[in-house]
Design a protein around this motif. Structure first.
Motif, PDB file in Angstrom:
ATOM      1  N   GLY A  21      -0.685  10.594 -16.707  1.00  0.00           N
ATOM      2  CA  GLY A  21      -1.974  11.237 -16.768  1.00  0.00           C
ATOM      3  C   GLY A  21      -2.574  11.683 -15.471  1.00  0.00           C
ATOM      4  N   PRO A  22      -3.841  12.262 -15.613  1.00  0.00           N
ATOM      5  CA  PRO A  22      -4.341  13.023 -14.429  1.00  0.00           C
ATOM      6  C   PRO A  22      -4.568  11.870 -13.270  1.00  0.00           C
ATOM      7  N   VAL A  23      -5.056  10.477 -13.564  1.00  0.00           N
ATOM      8  CA  VAL A  23      -5.290   9.783 -12.498  1.00  0.00           C
ATOM      9  C   VAL A  23      -4.008   9.256 -11.923  1.00  0.00           C
ATOM     10  N   GLN A  24      -2.740   9.220 -12.429  1.00  0.00           N
ATOM     11  CA  GLN A  24      -1.479   8.776 -11.885  1.00  0.00           C
ATOM     12  C   GLN A  24      -0.909  10.228 -10.980  1.00  0.00           C
ATOM     13  N   ARG A  25      -1.290  11.332 -11.584  1.00  0.00           N
ATOM     14  CA  ARG A  25      -0.916  12.444 -10.798  1.00  0.00           C
ATOM     15  C   ARG A  25      -1.563  12.806  -9.436  1.00  0.00           C
ATOM     16  N   VAL A  26      -2.804  12.498  -9.544  1.00  0.00           N
ATOM     17  CA  VAL A  26      -3.653  12.458  -8.113  1.00  0.00           C
ATOM     18  C   VAL A  26      -2.840  11.373  -7.091  1.00  0.00           C
ATOM     19  N   ALA A  27      -2.944  10.086  -7.847  1.00  0.00           N
ATOM     20  CA  ALA A  27      -2.164   8.999  -6.889  1.00  0.00           C
ATOM     21  C   ALA A  27      -0.867   9.391  -6.503  1.00  0.00           C
ATOM     22  N   GLU A  28      -0.065   9.955  -7.317  1.00  0.00           N
ATOM     23  CA  GLU A  28       1.392  10.099  -6.751  1.00  0.00           C
ATOM     24  C   GLU A  28       1.491  11.413  -5.743  1.00  0.00           C
ATOM     25  N   LEU A  29       0.537  12.560  -5.889  1.00  0.00           N
ATOM     26  CA  LEU A  29       0.244  13.473  -5.026  1.00  0.00           C
ATOM     27  C   LEU A  29       0.056  12.852  -3.506  1.00  0.00           C
ATOM     28  N   TYR A  30      -1.040  11.785  -3.531  1.00  0.00           N
ATOM     29  CA  TYR A  30      -1.361  11.220  -2.258  1.00  0.00           C
ATOM     30  C   TYR A  30      -0.219  10.515  -1.515  1.00  0.00           C
ATOM     31  N   ILE A  31       0.538   9.764  -2.414  1.00  0.00           N
ATOM     32  CA  ILE A  31       1.605   8.758  -2.090  1.00  0.00           C
ATOM     33  C   ILE A  31       2.387   9.768  -1.467  1.00  0.00           C
ATOM     34  N   SER A  32       3.127  10.836  -2.302  1.00  0.00           N
ATOM     35  CA  SER A  32       4.136  11.632  -1.806  1.00  0.00           C
ATOM     36  C   SER A  32       3.739  12.204  -0.353  1.00  0.00           C
ATOM     37  N   ALA A  33       2.293  12.848  -0.305  1.00  0.00           N
ATOM     38  CA  ALA A  33       2.011  13.433   0.958  1.00  0.00           C
ATOM     39  C   ALA A  33       2.261  12.506   2.053  1.00  0.00           C
ATOM     40  N   MET A  34       1.836  11.422   2.017  1.00  0.00           N
ATOM     41  CA  MET A  34       1.659  10.488   2.978  1.00  0.00           C
ATOM     42  C   MET A  34       3.220  10.134   3.151  1.00  0.00           C
ATOM     43  N   ASP A  35       4.083   9.950   2.333  1.00  0.00           N
ATOM     44  CA  ASP A  35       5.274   9.599   2.451  1.00  0.00           C
ATOM     45  C   ASP A  35       6.155  10.938   3.280  1.00  0.00           C
ATOM     46  N   ASN A  36       6.010  12.144   2.918  1.00  0.00           N
ATOM     47  CA  ASN A  36       6.412  13.020   3.668  1.00  0.00           C
ATOM     48  C   ASN A  36       5.807  13.061   4.968  1.00  0.00           C
ATOM     49  N   LEU A  37       4.779  12.863   5.315  1.00  0.00           N
ATOM     50  CA  LEU A  37       3.924  12.703   6.626  1.00  0.00           C
ATOM     51  C   LEU A  37       4.897  11.901   7.578  1.00  0.00           C
ATOM     52  N   THR A  38       4.836  10.593   6.915  1.00  0.00           N
ATOM     53  CA  THR A  38       5.576   9.551   7.541  1.00  0.00           C
ATOM     54  C   THR A  38       7.131   9.906   7.973  1.00  0.00           C
ATOM     55  N   ARG A  39       7.726  10.379   7.050  1.00  0.00           N
ATOM     56  CA  ARG A  39       9.345  10.945   7.135  1.00  0.00           C
ATOM     57  C   ARG A  39       9.299  11.652   8.195  1.00  0.00           C
ATOM     58  N   GLU A  40       8.303  12.755   8.271  1.00  0.00           N
ATOM     59  CA  GLU A  40       8.714  13.798   9.306  1.00  0.00           C
ATOM     60  C   GLU A  40       8.585  13.351  10.565  1.00  0.00           C
ATOM     61  N   THR A  41       7.643  12.271  10.752  1.00  0.00           N
ATOM     62  CA  THR A  41       7.155  11.726  12.185  1.00  0.00           C
ATOM     63  C   THR A  41       8.135  10.517  12.693  1.00  0.00           C
ATOM     64  N   LEU A  42       8.378   9.765  11.660  1.00  0.00           N
ATOM     65  CA  LEU A  42       9.006   8.369  12.343  1.00  0.00           C
ATOM     66  C   LEU A  42      10.434   8.585  11.648  1.00  0.00           C
ATOM     67  N   GLU A  43      11.068   9.475  11.017  1.00  0.00           N
ATOM     68  CA  GLU A  43      12.383   9.437  10.477  1.00  0.00           C
ATOM     69  C   GLU A  43      12.828   8.091  10.071  1.00  0.00           C
ATOM     70  N   THR A  44      13.817   7.525  10.869  1.00  0.00           N
ATOM     71  CA  THR A  44      14.424   6.514  10.080  1.00  0.00           C
ATOM     72  C   THR A  44      13.430   5.138   9.839  1.00  0.00           C
ATOM     73  N   THR A  45      12.488   4.900  10.644  1.00  0.00           N
ATOM     74  CA  THR A  45      11.691   3.512  10.338  1.00  0.00           C
ATOM     75  C   THR A  45      10.477   4.015   9.550  1.00  0.00           C
ATOM     76  N   SER A  46      10.373   5.108   8.701  1.00  0.00           N
ATOM     77  CA  SER A  46       9.174   5.377   8.016  1.00  0.00           C
ATOM     78  C   SER A  46       9.053   4.400   6.870  1.00  0.00           C
ATOM     79  N   ARG A  47       9.854   3.833   6.171  1.00  0.00           N
ATOM     80  CA  ARG A  47       9.571   3.034   5.089  1.00  0.00           C
ATOM     81  C   ARG A  47       8.721   1.790   5.615  1.00  0.00           C
ATOM     82  N   ALA A  48       8.952   1.249   6.937  1.00  0.00           N
ATOM     83  CA  ALA A  48       8.258  -0.021   7.268  1.00  0.00           C
ATOM     84  C   ALA A  48       6.812   0.441   7.495  1.00  0.00           C
ATOM     85  N   TYR A  49       6.506   1.842   7.807  1.00  0.00           N
ATOM     86  CA  TYR A  49       5.217   2.136   8.489  1.00  0.00           C
ATOM     87  C   TYR A  49       4.588   2.672   7.310  1.00  0.00           C
TER      88      TYR A  49
END
Lengths: 223, 85
Positions: free
Chosen positions: A52-80
Motif C-alpha cells: 500500500g502507500p505507507v509500505q511503498r514510502v517505507a520501502e523507498l526510504y529503506i532502499s535509498a538508505m541501503d544504496n547509500l551505505t552500499r556505495e560508501t561502505l561496500e562489504t561491511t554495509s549490512r552491519a552499519y
C-alpha cells in the motif's frame, strides 16, 4: 524576542554531583523517538504482498538508505545499515520538529549533535581497531613521520567538533533568524517560507550531511 | 553625561567583534560555495544525465565547506548573547 537566550534548565543533585538538564531537549528527543517507534509499528502492521502507500514510502526510504551505505561502505554495509537509516530518520525528524508550533528542535541544543558526534567517533575508532588490529591502528597516527602524532590526534578530535558544531550552528542560526524576522514582520506572511527554507531544506541537507560524514569516517577508518 | 563605563566598552567591543567575525567569516564560504556551484553547473552542462548525482554531491560539498562560516556564526552568537560585559 527575549526568549532566544533563555535555556530552560532543571537542576538535579545526584550522589553529590550537580546535573543541569535542559528538560525541553529531553522531552522533545523522547517525543521524536516515540514518534519513530510508533511509525515503525504502523508500517510493520501493514506489510502485505501488494504494498500500500505507507509500505511503498517505507520501502523507498529503506532502499535509498541501503544504496547509500552500499556505495560508501561496500562489504561491511549490512552491519552499519541499521545505524545509518535510524540516524538519518532521527535527525530529519529532529530538524523538522521545530515546524510544529510549540515544539523545539533538539538539535538546537549543542548536547544532541555533540553526543551523536561522539557516538560516531567511538564507532569509527572501534571499527578501525577491529578492521586493522591495534598495532596498525596505532601506527597510523605516526603516518608521515613520528613527529606528526599530536597533530593527527588533534585532527581526529577536531572531526567531532566540526561535525557537531556544523549541525548545531545551522539549526540554531536558522532558529534565531526565524525568531528575529518573525518579530520584525509581526509574524505576518513571511515565517512559513522561513520555516520551509531553514526547517525543511537546510534541515534535510544537514541531516544528510551528518549521516553521510559519519559513514564516510567509518569507511575511511576501516580501509 | 558621565562618560562611557568599562561595561559599555566591553559590550561595544563584543558587538563590533561579532559583526567583524561574521563579515570576515562569510568571505571564505561564499567564495568556496560559489566555486562549487559553478563547477557543478559546468559538469551538468557537459553531462546532463548525471544532474541528480551532481546536485547531491554539490549540496553535500557546500554544506561541508559552509562549516567555517558556521563557526563564525557560533562565535558571533557567543559574543552577542554570552558576553554581557
Amino acid at each position: 524576542m527575549g526568549d532566544i537566550t533563555h535555556v530552560p534548565t532543571f537542576v538535579v543533585e545526584l550522589f553529590g554531583i550537580t546535573l543541569t538538564v535542559n528538560y525541553l531537549t529531553v522531552f522533545n528527543t523522547w517525543a521524536i523517538m516515540a514518534t519513530l517507534i510508533v511509525l515503525a509499528f504502523i508500517v510493520r502492521g501493514r506489510i502485505k504482498e501488494t504494498p500500500g502507500p505507507v509500505q511503498r514510502v517505507a520501502e523507498l526510504y529503506i532502499s535509498a538508505m541501503d544504496n547509500l551505505t552500499r556505495e560508501t561502505l561496500e562489504t561491511t554495509s549490512r552491519a552499519y545499515f541499521p545505524l545509518v537509516a535510524t540516524m538519518f530518520a532521527f535527525l530529519l525528524l529532529c530538524n523538522w520538529w521545530g515546524i510544529i508550533p510549540g515544539f523545539e528542535e533538539p538539535t538546537k541544543d549543542l548536547n544532541t549533535p555533540l553526543s551523536l558526534g561522539l557516538m560516531g567517533f567511538f564507532l569509527t575508532h572501534t571499527a578501525s581497531i577491529r578492521a586493522k588490529g591495534i598495532g596498525l591502528y596505532l601506527k597510523e597516527y605516526t603516518h608521515p613521520f613520528f613527529i606528526m602524532a599530536p597533530l593527527n590526534v588533534v585532527g581526529e578530535l577536531a572531526k567531532v567538533v566540526s561535525i557537531s558544531f556544523r549541525l548545531f550552528g545551522n539549526i540554531m542560526g536558522g532558529a534565531i533568524i526565524i525568531t528575529v524576522v518573525s518579530w520584525m514582520v509581526y509574524s505576518v506572511a513571511l515565517p512559513p517560507f522561513l520555516y520551509a527554507f531553514f526547517g525543511m531544506f537546510v534541515g534535510t541537507v544537514q541531516a544528510f550531511v551528518f549521516t553521510m560524514l559519519t559513514i564516510t569516517y567509518i569507511a575511511v577508518a576501516t580501509k | 553625561m558621565d562618560g562611557i563605563t568599562g561595561v559599555e566598552l566591553i559590550r561595544a567591543a563584543a558587538l563590533l567583534g561579532a559583526g567583524m567575525s561574521m563579515g570576515f567569516g562569510a568571505i571564505g564560504p561564499g567564495i568556496g560555495e560559489g566555486f562549487a556551484a559553478g563547477k557543478a553547473c559546468e559538469a551538468i552542462g557537459r553531462n546532463p544525465d548525471q544532474a541528480g548525482l551532481l546536485t547531491r554531491t554539490m549540496l553535500v560539498g557546500q554544506a561541508v565547506s559552509e562549516s567555517t562560516g558556521i563557526y563564525a556564526l557560533v562565535i558571533s552568537l557567543l559574543l552577542i548573547f554570552v558576553v554581557k560585559g
